[in-house]
Design an enzyme around this catalytic site. Sequence first.
Site, PDB file in Angstrom:
ATOM      1  N   GLY A  46       0.836  -1.199   0.000  1.00 22.50           N
ATOM      2  CA  GLY A  46       0.000   0.000   0.000  1.00 22.50           C
ATOM      3  C   GLY A  46       0.866   1.242   0.000  1.00 22.50           C
ATOM      4  N   GLN A  51       3.072  10.006   0.972  1.00 21.09           N
ATOM      5  CA  GLN A  51       4.360   9.318   1.000  1.00 21.09           C
ATOM      6  C   GLN A  51       5.241   9.655  -0.203  1.00 21.09           C
ATOM      7  OE1 GLN A  51       2.484   5.296   2.032  1.00 21.09           O
ATOM      8  NE2 GLN A  51       4.443   5.200   3.103  1.00 21.09           N
ATOM      9  N   CYS A  88       6.314   0.112   7.649  1.00 22.16           N
ATOM     10  CA  CYS A  88       5.915   1.253   6.830  1.00 22.16           C
ATOM     11  C   CYS A  88       7.075   1.645   5.921  1.00 22.16           C
ATOM     12  CB  CYS A  88       5.551   2.428   7.738  1.00 22.16           C
ATOM     13  SG  CYS A  88       5.116   3.913   6.825  1.00 22.16           S
ATOM     14  N   LEU A  89       6.762   1.882   4.644  1.00 21.12           N
ATOM     15  CA  LEU A  89       7.805   2.274   3.691  1.00 21.12           C
ATOM     16  C   LEU A  89       8.435   3.613   4.089  1.00 21.12           C
ATOM     17  CD1 LEU A  89       6.020   1.368   0.329  1.00 21.12           C
ATOM     18  CD2 LEU A  89       7.898   0.118   1.425  1.00 21.12           C
ATOM     19  N   HIS A 130      -3.863   1.643   7.960  1.00 20.88           N
ATOM     20  CA  HIS A 130      -2.500   2.195   7.919  1.00 20.88           C
ATOM     21  C   HIS A 130      -2.430   3.337   6.895  1.00 20.88           C
ATOM     22  CE1 HIS A 130       1.975   1.840   8.198  1.00 20.88           C
ATOM     23  NE2 HIS A 130       1.867   2.412   7.001  1.00 20.88           N
ATOM     24  N   GLU A 131      -3.010   3.102   5.717  1.00 18.83           N
ATOM     25  CA  GLU A 131      -2.973   4.143   4.672  1.00 18.83           C
ATOM     26  C   GLU A 131      -3.844   5.342   5.060  1.00 18.83           C
ATOM     27  OE1 GLU A 131      -0.631   3.803   2.714  1.00 18.83           O
ATOM     28  OE2 GLU A 131      -0.324   1.677   3.108  1.00 18.83           O
ATOM     29  N   HIS A 134      -1.894   7.707   7.095  1.00 20.19           N
ATOM     30  CA  HIS A 134      -1.016   8.583   6.308  1.00 20.19           C
ATOM     31  C   HIS A 134      -1.778   9.813   5.803  1.00 20.19           C
ATOM     32  CE1 HIS A 134       2.781   6.554   6.188  1.00 20.19           C
ATOM     33  NE2 HIS A 134       2.268   5.423   5.758  1.00 20.19           N
TER      34      HIS A 134
HETATM   35 ZN    ZN Z   1       3.100   3.600   5.880  1.00 23.24          ZN
END
Ligand code: ZN
Length: 178
Positions: A46, A51, A88-89, A130-131, A134
């Site tokens: 995702g 991001q 998380c990226l 999670h998204e 963000h």
């Molecule tokens: Zn994340």
Amino acid sequence: MSTHTIRVFGDPVLKQRASEITDIDQAVVRLAEDMLRTMYDAPGVGLAAPQIGVQKRLFVYDIDDRPEVLVNPVVSESRGEWEFTEGCLSVPGVYFDIVRPKEIYITGFDLEGNEVAIEADEYTARVFQHEMDHLDGVLLLDRLDDEQRREAMKTLRDIALASSPEPVVKSSRLSLRK
Ligand code: ZN
């Protein structure tokens, strides 16, 4: 289509609330394509627009081997509790068990402007939540308790030290040139 650099912890763009998309135009379609490419490249399951530095309420995901996009998502119901190890990226190298609602009801729009409603549970619900975080400027780190956060900051410091190319040697070389 192009890929973007994924913004990481410390970038102020990750701490701001993203704004609603008022018009699903070609620019939004292109943004979604870029986000998908960036997500697959990472790789991740995702990715939210902030991001890659874009303050829009949009995220992309791929849970069942299918690229998906959700515009202006809203979680209207949530039930239960479920613990899952999250990464998380934007906070690379850090993984923690986080408790969140197990089931959610999420609505939004696809790229054609059709309304989408999804009843999601467990893993899928976790990716969505999670998204969503963000889009609200909330990072995984904000979901940790004090002890977990200390551990996370140590891990992030260790990673930063390991990846920086010997700053001490670099500066002594510079001073030799003087
Ligand atoms: Zn994340």
